[in-house]
Design a protein around this motif. Structure first.
Motif, PDB file in Angstrom:
ATOM      1  N   ILE A  20      35.539  49.605  30.807  1.00 18.07           N
ATOM      2  CA  ILE A  20      35.244  48.342  30.495  1.00 18.07           C
ATOM      3  C   ILE A  20      36.470  47.239  30.781  1.00 18.07           C
ATOM      4  CG2 ILE A  20      35.935  48.741  28.096  1.00 18.07           C
ATOM      5  CD1 ILE A  20      34.003  46.641  27.240  1.00 18.07           C
ATOM      6  N   GLY A  21      36.282  46.253  31.472  1.00 22.76           N
ATOM      7  CA  GLY A  21      37.477  44.955  31.502  1.00 22.76           C
ATOM      8  C   GLY A  21      37.250  44.243  32.661  1.00 22.76           C
ATOM      9  N   VAL A  22      37.865  43.302  32.837  1.00 17.39           N
ATOM     10  CA  VAL A  22      37.772  42.195  33.967  1.00 17.39           C
ATOM     11  C   VAL A  22      38.600  42.663  35.376  1.00 17.39           C
ATOM     12  CG1 VAL A  22      37.407  40.318  32.429  1.00 17.39           C
ATOM     13  CG2 VAL A  22      39.610  40.909  32.990  1.00 17.39           C
ATOM     14  N   GLU A  23      39.490  43.693  35.453  1.00 12.56           N
ATOM     15  CA  GLU A  23      40.133  44.200  36.269  1.00 12.56           C
ATOM     16  C   GLU A  23      39.131  45.177  37.117  1.00 12.56           C
ATOM     17  OE1 GLU A  23      41.733  44.743  39.369  1.00 12.56           O
ATOM     18  OE2 GLU A  23      42.863  43.223  38.451  1.00 12.56           O
ATOM     19  N   THR A  24      38.392  44.602  38.106  1.00 16.63           N
ATOM     20  CA  THR A  24      37.268  45.194  38.673  1.00 16.63           C
ATOM     21  C   THR A  24      37.997  46.125  39.767  1.00 16.63           C
ATOM     22  OG1 THR A  24      37.123  43.247  40.214  1.00 16.63           O
ATOM     23  CG2 THR A  24      35.742  43.489  38.084  1.00 16.63           C
ATOM     24  N   TYR A  25      38.907  45.914  40.456  1.00 14.85           N
ATOM     25  CA  TYR A  25      39.444  46.667  41.402  1.00 14.85           C
ATOM     26  C   TYR A  25      39.831  48.081  40.837  1.00 14.85           C
ATOM     27  CZ  TYR A  25      41.946  48.408  45.613  1.00 14.85           C
ATOM     28  OH  TYR A  25      42.348  49.242  46.559  1.00 14.85           O
ATOM     29  N   LEU A  26      40.491  48.134  40.146  1.00 13.42           N
ATOM     30  CA  LEU A  26      41.071  49.373  39.426  1.00 13.42           C
ATOM     31  C   LEU A  26      40.001  50.031  38.494  1.00 13.42           C
ATOM     32  CD1 LEU A  26      44.630  48.111  37.875  1.00 13.42           C
ATOM     33  CD2 LEU A  26      44.233  49.411  40.051  1.00 13.42           C
TER      34      LEU A  26
ATOM     35  N   VAL B 133      29.635  50.988  32.969  1.00 15.53           N
ATOM     36  CA  VAL B 133      30.493  49.995  33.679  1.00 15.53           C
ATOM     37  C   VAL B 133      30.399  48.675  33.193  1.00 15.53           C
ATOM     38  CG1 VAL B 133      31.846  49.189  35.739  1.00 15.53           C
ATOM     39  CG2 VAL B 133      31.084  51.703  35.544  1.00 15.53           C
ATOM     40  N   ALA B 134      31.223  47.641  32.625  1.00 17.94           N
ATOM     41  CA  ALA B 134      31.107  46.553  32.313  1.00 17.94           C
ATOM     42  C   ALA B 134      32.324  45.514  32.251  1.00 17.94           C
ATOM     43  CB  ALA B 134      30.246  46.489  30.800  1.00 17.94           C
ATOM     44  N   ASP B 135      32.043  44.322  32.358  1.00 14.66           N
ATOM     45  CA  ASP B 135      33.181  43.586  32.028  1.00 14.66           C
ATOM     46  C   ASP B 135      33.643  43.350  30.789  1.00 14.66           C
ATOM     47  OD1 ASP B 135      33.626  42.911  34.849  1.00 14.66           O
ATOM     48  OD2 ASP B 135      32.426  41.348  34.874  1.00 14.66           O
ATOM     49  N   GLU B 136      32.660  43.184  29.723  1.00 10.49           N
ATOM     50  CA  GLU B 136      32.846  43.034  28.463  1.00 10.49           C
ATOM     51  C   GLU B 136      31.641  43.487  27.719  1.00 10.49           C
ATOM     52  OE1 GLU B 136      33.751  38.982  27.377  1.00 10.49           O
ATOM     53  OE2 GLU B 136      31.956  38.180  28.382  1.00 10.49           O
ATOM     54  N   LEU B 137      31.626  43.704  26.417  1.00  5.41           N
ATOM     55  CA  LEU B 137      30.520  44.083  25.716  1.00  5.41           C
ATOM     56  C   LEU B 137      30.481  43.527  24.210  1.00  5.41           C
ATOM     57  CD1 LEU B 137      30.736  47.945  25.942  1.00  5.41           C
ATOM     58  CD2 LEU B 137      28.975  46.431  27.127  1.00  5.41           C
ATOM     59  N   ASP B 138      29.476  43.183  23.519  1.00  3.63           N
ATOM     60  CA  ASP B 138      29.234  42.503  22.267  1.00  3.63           C
ATOM     61  C   ASP B 138      29.245  43.815  21.461  1.00  3.63           C
ATOM     62  OD1 ASP B 138      28.488  41.359  19.923  1.00  3.63           O
ATOM     63  OD2 ASP B 138      26.696  40.546  20.572  1.00  3.63           O
TER      64      ASP B 138
ATOM     65  N   VAL C 132      37.933  53.748  28.334  1.00  4.23           N
ATOM     66  CA  VAL C 132      38.974  53.239  29.240  1.00  4.23           C
ATOM     67  C   VAL C 132      39.025  51.559  29.627  1.00  4.23           C
ATOM     68  CG1 VAL C 132      40.508  53.680  31.416  1.00  4.23           C
ATOM     69  CG2 VAL C 132      39.049  55.488  30.641  1.00  4.23           C
ATOM     70  N   GLU C 133      40.148  50.923  28.979  1.00  7.15           N
ATOM     71  CA  GLU C 133      39.916  49.440  29.194  1.00  7.15           C
ATOM     72  C   GLU C 133      40.532  49.158  30.555  1.00  7.15           C
ATOM     73  OE1 GLU C 133      39.909  46.617  26.080  1.00  7.15           O
ATOM     74  OE2 GLU C 133      40.189  48.425  24.488  1.00  7.15           O
ATOM     75  N   PHE C 134      40.047  47.959  31.125  1.00  4.00           N
ATOM     76  CA  PHE C 134      40.627  47.628  32.449  1.00  4.00           C
ATOM     77  C   PHE C 134      41.264  46.134  32.245  1.00  4.00           C
ATOM     78  CE2 PHE C 134      38.946  51.451  33.565  1.00  4.00           C
ATOM     79  CZ  PHE C 134      39.568  52.129  34.368  1.00  4.00           C
TER      80      PHE C 134
ATOM     81  N   ALA D  97      36.216  35.421  34.344  1.00  2.00           N
ATOM     82  CA  ALA D  97      35.542  36.675  34.495  1.00  2.00           C
ATOM     83  C   ALA D  97      33.902  36.560  34.665  1.00  2.00           C
ATOM     84  CB  ALA D  97      35.877  37.515  33.224  1.00  2.00           C
ATOM     85  N   ALA D  98      33.520  35.523  33.968  1.00  2.00           N
ATOM     86  CA  ALA D  98      32.016  35.533  34.024  1.00  2.00           C
ATOM     87  C   ALA D  98      31.608  35.104  35.390  1.00  2.00           C
ATOM     88  CB  ALA D  98      31.543  34.635  32.920  1.00  2.00           C
TER      89      ALA D  98
END
Length: 330
Positions: A25-31, A115-120, A136-138, A304-305
């Motif tokens: 999870i997180g906005v660092e999509t490459y890693l 796999v997600a950018d963010e979650l509620d 694992v947070e990115f 990020a959105a």
């Protein structure tokens, strides 16, 4: 199940430890995508028929049952199969229940990667994911992390650059790893004869005029000058700057703003000043003193959105950037 750092995940995979459930999870999509590939490579390391044991399901169209059926299926001539699941943030409650039943009894021969950018985090399904998966947070990388990544990447490319050139690359490109990877590959190709990147190469290939326009855009967004920000955005797009690079540069600017805000909160004004680029540094610092950190964090979430919308083809990249600029400079 447990929270892992990126380094702990890497060590775990090198030791051959693969878990049945992961949440990246997180906005660092490459890693983040690189981690998903590393998990998949280790899980299928001795697999001959990889294409039959590696599946990806986007749940934007709601095909939850297909994803679960694939996870419950036995692997084909392999010890494991891997299922990556994305776009599960807006499922109906009944669909989430299907996934939660699987989470409670995962198939031992499957590795499921969410796999997600963010979650509620208020949702029951999210709480179950966090409980059952190796998480694992990115998050967006800090400047020093980006610099270390650049050094590692240049070693892989068998290319070098001195500290001044490294600082210049980061100042021009920002800290978005996807954008940095693209620019470093281009610079390394130009340096193939000598194996060394020079300041002149950076100027020629990244383009100082584009970066100065980006600094202008950053200032205009922060100062709320919507009209000029749109004009600068259009000029950059007409100059063939890739939308993903522009988004990375905007994200890098706001990431530095957040770090500068944290520095101001500690009373480290000089440190905050060093993080601000552009011609209106003093005005930006004064603005930061009046702005709370959550406002800047909200802007980063909005960026990020926009990144996700561009990658999933929700409207044209130009339209997404125009909407983003209007909101950030509003």
């Amino acid at each position: 199940m447990s929270a892992l750092t990126r380094q702990q995940l890497e060590r775990s995979l090198k030791e051959g430890n693969v878990r049945p459930l992961y949440l990246l999870i997180g906005v660092e999509t490459y890693l983040r995508d690189e981690a998903a590939r590393a998990i998949t490579d280790e899980a299928l390391r001795e697999t001959l028929l990889r294409e039959f044991n590696d599946s990806h399901f986007s749940l934007a169209s709601g095909n939850v049952h297909e994803a679960v059926a694939a996870a419950e299926q036995l692997p084909m001539m392999s010890a494991r199969r891997v299922i990556r699941i994305t776009d599960f943030g807006k499922l109906r409650e009944a669909e989430e229940e299907v996934l939660m039943r699987y989470l409670s009894r995962p198939n031992e021969s499957s590795v499921v990667i969410f796999v997600a950018d963010e979650l509620d985090k208020r949702k029951k399904f999210t709480k179950e994911l966090l409980k059952q998966c190796a998480v694992v947070e990115f998050t967006a990388v800090k400047d020093w992390e980006a610099k270390n990544w650049v050094k590692d990447r240049l070693r892989q490319l068998k290319t070098s650059a001195d500290e001044r050139v490294l600082e210049e690359i980061l100042a021009l490109v920002g800290t978005d790893i996807q954008t940095l990877a693209s620019e470093l590959d281009k610079l390394a190709s130009a340096a193939v004869g000598t194996g060394r990147i020079t300041s002149e190469m950076v100027d020629d290939l990244i383009g100082r005029s584009r970066v100065l326009s980006n600094f202008d855009l950053g200032d205009q967004l922060v100062m709320g000058n919507r009209k000029q920000a749109l004009l600068t955005l259009h000029r950059l797009l007409e100059d063939d700057v890739a939308p993903v690079m522009l988004l990375g540069l905007i994200a890098g600017n706001y990431h530095r703003l957040l770090l500068a805000k944290e520095s101001l909160a500690r009373g480290a004004r000089n440190e905050a000043s060093r993080l601000i680029y552009g011609a209106h540094r003093d005005a930006v610092i004064k603005m930061l003193e009046r702005t709370n950190a959550e406002t800047i964090a909200a802007a980063i979430r909005r960026i990020a959105a926009a990144d996700l919308a561009i990658k999933t083809s929700l409207g044209t990249p130009r339209l997404q950037l125009e909407m983003l600029v209007c909101e950030l400079a509003g």
